[in-house]
Design an enzyme around this catalytic site. Structure first.
Site, PDB file in Angstrom:
ATOM      1  N   GLY A  74      27.490  13.688 -60.266  1.00  0.00           N
ATOM      2  CA  GLY A  74      28.647  12.996 -59.684  1.00  0.00           C
ATOM      3  C   GLY A  74      28.804  13.441 -58.241  1.00  0.00           C
ATOM      4  N   SER A  75      29.589  14.508 -58.035  1.00  0.00           N
ATOM      5  CA  SER A  75      29.747  15.032 -56.668  1.00  0.00           C
ATOM      6  C   SER A  75      28.395  15.456 -56.102  1.00  0.00           C
ATOM      7  CB  SER A  75      30.703  16.224 -56.666  1.00  0.00           C
ATOM      8  OG  SER A  75      31.966  15.819 -57.136  1.00  0.00           O
TER       9      SER A  75
ATOM     10  N   GLY B 224      64.141   4.948 -65.024  1.00  0.00           N
ATOM     11  CA  GLY B 224      63.509   4.723 -66.327  1.00  0.00           C
ATOM     12  C   GLY B 224      62.733   3.418 -66.364  1.00  0.00           C
TER      13      GLY B 224
ATOM     14  N   GLU C 273      33.950   7.052 -54.821  1.00  0.00           N
ATOM     15  CA  GLU C 273      33.239   7.154 -53.519  1.00  0.00           C
ATOM     16  C   GLU C 273      33.370   8.580 -52.968  1.00  0.00           C
ATOM     17  OE1 GLU C 273      32.870   4.013 -50.850  1.00  0.00           O
ATOM     18  OE2 GLU C 273      33.142   2.462 -52.364  1.00  0.00           O
TER      19      GLU C 273
ATOM     20  N   PRO D  58      25.510  10.608 -65.421  1.00  0.00           N
ATOM     21  CA  PRO D  58      26.332  11.489 -66.262  1.00  0.00           C
ATOM     22  C   PRO D  58      26.369  12.925 -65.727  1.00  0.00           C
ATOM     23  CG  PRO D  58      24.956  10.076 -67.626  1.00  0.00           C
ATOM     24  CD  PRO D  58      24.563   9.797 -66.212  1.00  0.00           C
TER      25      PRO D  58
HETATM   26  C1  LIG Z   1      36.574   3.987 -62.370  1.00  0.00           C
HETATM   27  C2  LIG Z   1      35.378   4.566 -61.682  1.00  0.00           C
HETATM   28  C3  LIG Z   1      34.542   3.738 -60.967  1.00  0.00           C
HETATM   29  C4  LIG Z   1      33.404   4.262 -60.318  1.00  0.00           C
HETATM   30  N1  LIG Z   1      32.536   3.400 -59.692  1.00  0.00           N
HETATM   31  C5  LIG Z   1      31.330   3.883 -59.260  1.00  0.00           C
HETATM   32  C6  LIG Z   1      30.311   2.997 -58.806  1.00  0.00           C
HETATM   33  O1  LIG Z   1      30.495   1.773 -58.731  1.00  0.00           O
HETATM   34  N2  LIG Z   1      29.107   3.505 -58.449  1.00  0.00           N
HETATM   35  C7  LIG Z   1      28.852   4.838 -58.506  1.00  0.00           C
HETATM   36  O2  LIG Z   1      27.736   5.241 -58.159  1.00  0.00           O
HETATM   37  N3  LIG Z   1      29.804   5.714 -58.942  1.00  0.00           N
HETATM   38  C8  LIG Z   1      31.025   5.271 -59.321  1.00  0.00           C
HETATM   39  N4  LIG Z   1      31.991   6.146 -59.786  1.00  0.00           N
HETATM   40  C9  LIG Z   1      31.678   7.579 -59.865  1.00  0.00           C
HETATM   41  C10 LIG Z   1      32.517   8.441 -58.950  1.00  0.00           C
HETATM   42  O3  LIG Z   1      32.071   8.285 -57.615  1.00  0.00           O
HETATM   43  C11 LIG Z   1      32.409   9.890 -59.484  1.00  0.00           C
HETATM   44  O4  LIG Z   1      33.189   9.947 -60.648  1.00  0.00           O
HETATM   45  C12 LIG Z   1      32.864  10.907 -58.476  1.00  0.00           C
HETATM   46  O5  LIG Z   1      31.972  10.965 -57.392  1.00  0.00           O
HETATM   47  C13 LIG Z   1      33.016  12.299 -59.090  1.00  0.00           C
HETATM   48  O6  LIG Z   1      31.916  12.656 -59.865  1.00  0.00           O
HETATM   49  P1  LIG Z   1      32.156  13.247 -61.347  1.00  0.00           P
HETATM   50  O7  LIG Z   1      33.035  12.276 -62.057  1.00  0.00           O
HETATM   51  O8  LIG Z   1      30.853  13.580 -61.938  1.00  0.00           O
HETATM   52  O9  LIG Z   1      33.021  14.561 -61.120  1.00  0.00           O
HETATM   53  P2  LIG Z   1      32.453  16.030 -60.802  1.00  0.00           P
HETATM   54  O10 LIG Z   1      31.473  15.976 -59.691  1.00  0.00           O
HETATM   55  O11 LIG Z   1      32.040  16.666 -62.082  1.00  0.00           O
HETATM   56  O12 LIG Z   1      33.778  16.719 -60.270  1.00  0.00           O
HETATM   57  C14 LIG Z   1      34.786  17.310 -61.138  1.00  0.00           C
HETATM   58  C15 LIG Z   1      35.782  18.060 -60.237  1.00  0.00           C
HETATM   59  O13 LIG Z   1      35.098  19.107 -59.530  1.00  0.00           O
HETATM   60  C16 LIG Z   1      35.328  18.987 -58.144  1.00  0.00           C
HETATM   61  N5  LIG Z   1      34.155  19.439 -57.385  1.00  0.00           N
HETATM   62  C17 LIG Z   1      32.852  19.131 -57.621  1.00  0.00           C
HETATM   63  N6  LIG Z   1      32.065  19.727 -56.710  1.00  0.00           N
HETATM   64  C18 LIG Z   1      32.897  20.396 -55.860  1.00  0.00           C
HETATM   65  C19 LIG Z   1      32.695  21.202 -54.700  1.00  0.00           C
HETATM   66  N7  LIG Z   1      31.481  21.403 -54.200  1.00  0.00           N
HETATM   67  N8  LIG Z   1      33.796  21.739 -54.107  1.00  0.00           N
HETATM   68  C20 LIG Z   1      35.048  21.509 -54.585  1.00  0.00           C
HETATM   69  N9  LIG Z   1      35.284  20.760 -55.675  1.00  0.00           N
HETATM   70  C21 LIG Z   1      34.237  20.189 -56.296  1.00  0.00           C
HETATM   71  C22 LIG Z   1      35.588  17.508 -57.940  1.00  0.00           C
HETATM   72  O14 LIG Z   1      36.300  17.264 -56.720  1.00  0.00           O
HETATM   73  C23 LIG Z   1      36.407  17.159 -59.164  1.00  0.00           C
HETATM   74  O15 LIG Z   1      37.754  17.505 -58.961  1.00  0.00           O
HETATM   75  C24 LIG Z   1      33.156   5.644 -60.377  1.00  0.00           C
HETATM   76  C25 LIG Z   1      34.032   6.483 -61.089  1.00  0.00           C
HETATM   77  C26 LIG Z   1      35.122   5.959 -61.744  1.00  0.00           C
HETATM   78  C27 LIG Z   1      36.017   6.878 -62.542  1.00  0.00           C
END
Ligand SMILES: Cc1cc2nc3c(=O)[nH]c(=O)nc-3n(C[C@H](O)[C@H](O)[C@H](O)COP(=O)(O)OP(=O)(O)OC[C@H]3O[C@@H](n4cnc5c(N)ncnc54)[C@H](O)[C@@H]3O)c2cc1C
Length: 383
Positions: free
Chosen positions: A135-136, A345, A368, A132
């Site tokens: 992510g990134s 449409g 990814e 939660p």
């Molecule tokens: C349908 C789905 C399936 C998935 N499947 C998997 C899975 O099987 N296993 C797994 O481990 N994960 C999985 N993920 C997770 C996915 O890899 C993450 O959602 C993704 O890496 C982004 O993390 P976050 O959602 O926390 O976004 P955040 O990291 O909060 O990013 C929000 C925004 O901020 C930007 N941002 C963040 N840091 C920076 C930076 N340093 N510079 C510029 N911009 C930045 C991002 O690009 C994005 O636009 C899945 C996600 C989804 C939606």
């Protein structure tokens, strides 16, 4: 100089594989794609068809009972399944994502134990990196693994896990030494049936609705120490090395979805008449189709080049993996959006498949690693 006739083109085996998968996808996956999306249900028909044809995890090496397909062949399988149904393409794609850490870094025992059932189609494999609040910044994960004699005890929450609940096996990254940040993360194989493993409700998503995305809860999950993948502290490196290879499979998914949309639009413009003639006769429409095909082919060539680098594990693989995923997913978003435009449409309704493809394409820019993250990766690894 090699054989001129083989210069820079796919082998006959790769072309034949494409034909086989395309025929299977059109017969057994396309007919259910709309319902899978509409009902947001797992594409069981696709799984059964892929397993029956041994296409659910073609990357597993022959020595562990698999087909031993190379990275390019794996890309072709995913691409052709995605052309029919984006959700279904996550069966072969995530089976590779989940199991590649074991293939790259696991012990012989782990490989034997977990790859054979995957190759036989008895089990699927998921990949648990995201959380939660991580992510990134995946290295900021909180899931903990604490040693207890011959066991490790895992606690934490993994989020967004593709095929969670359906998969039997999960590669889980967890912190074993909080002092060391990314070097204090280790990888483990967790089984669905391990005590303390449970799943959240399926996420309600914009696209790839047939692919379940759920949280994975680890509540005092006690697993034998030999379930660790590679040495303690190498889990994050393994997770990143895995993504170098599997981002190319997301690029494959993206080009497959885009090809599906382009093919549909190409047929539609020849049938649809306005101003007394097929809209395909208008140069404005022709130029759109030409741009779509041009961008898609550029994305495909980059993806195939990256797949060859994945197979050879070239030193510039990290750049190419990120570039292929980033470029192909951006192209997929453009091409699918233009396909909706070409249907007017009608394209905006669920009576036609292109709006689903547009919704499905969006995720390829996000998972990814978002395309912003891909640009960070590319900038750090410029060729
Ligand atoms: C349908 C789905 C399936 C998935 N499947 C998997 C899975 O099987 N296993 C797994 O481990 N994960 C999985 N993920 C997770 C996915 O890899 C993450 O959602 C993704 O890496 C982004 O993390 P976050 O959602 O926390 O976004 P955040 O990291 O909060 O990013 C929000 C925004 O901020 C930007 N941002 C963040 N840091 C920076 C930076 N340093 N510079 C510029 N911009 C930045 C991002 O690009 C994005 O636009 C899945 C996600 C989804 C939606």
């Amino acid at each position: 100089m090699g054989n001129d006739f083989d210069l820079y083109r796919l082998s006959e085996e790769h072309d034949m594989l494409r034909e086989t998968v395309r025929a299977l996808a059109e017969a057994k996956i396309t007919p259910f794609a709309a319902a899978v999306d509409e009902e947001a249900r797992f594409p069981q028909e696709a799984l059964e068809a892929l397993v029956a044809a041994d296409l659910q995890a073609v990357h597993v090496p022959e020595s562990y009972g698999g087909a031993g397909a190379d990275a390019l062949a794996t890309v072709i399988v995913i691409e052709e399944v995605a052309r029919a149904c984006g959700s279904s393409s996550l069966i072969p794609a995530v089976n590779k994502l989940g199991s590649l850490p074991v293939i790259l870094s696991g012990s012989e025992e782990l490989k034997k134990k977990y790859l054979a059932p995957l190759a036989r189609g008895e089990a699927m494999f998921s990949y648990c990196l995201s959380e939660p609040d991580a992510g990134s910044d995946a290295a900021g994960m909180k899931t903990r693994a604490v040693r207890d004699g011959d066991f490790w005890v895992l606690n934490g929450v993994k989020r967004w896990i593709t095929n969670a609940g359906v998969s039997e096996y999960y590669t889980v990254m967890a912190v074993t030494d909080p002092e060391k940040r990314s070097k204090g993360i280790s990888a483990f194989v967790v089984e669905k049936s391990d005590e303390g493993v449970s799943f959240g409700a399926p996420e309600k998503k914009l696209g790839i609705k047939g692919s379940p995305t759920r949280e994975v809860y680890l509540d005092n999950v006690r697993i034998p120490a030999d379930r660790m993948i590679g040495a303690e502290g190498t889990g994050f490196a393994t997770a990143m090395k895995t993504l170098d290879h599997t981002r190319i499979t997301i690029a494959a998914q993206a080009i497959g979805i885009a090809q599906g949309a382009l093919d549909y639009a190409k047929g539609y413009v020849q049938e649809r008449k306005q101003f007394g003639k097929p809209i395909a006769d208008f140069q404005g429409v022709q130029f759109m189709l030409a741009d779509m095909a041009m961008k898609l082919e550029a994305a495909r060539q980059l993806t195939y080049a990256a797949a060859a680098k994945s197979e050879r594990v070239d030193s510039d693989l990290t750049f190419f993996g990120a570039a292929a995923k980033c470029f192909a997913s951006d192209v997929a978003m453009e091409v699918t959006t233009d396909a909706v435009q070409l249907l007017g449409g009608y394209g905006y309704t669920r009576d036609y498949p292109v709006e689903r493809m547009m919704r499905d394409a969006k995720i390829t820019q996000i998972y990814e690693g978002t395309n912003q993250v891909q640009r960070i990766v590319m900038a750090r690894n410029l060729p």
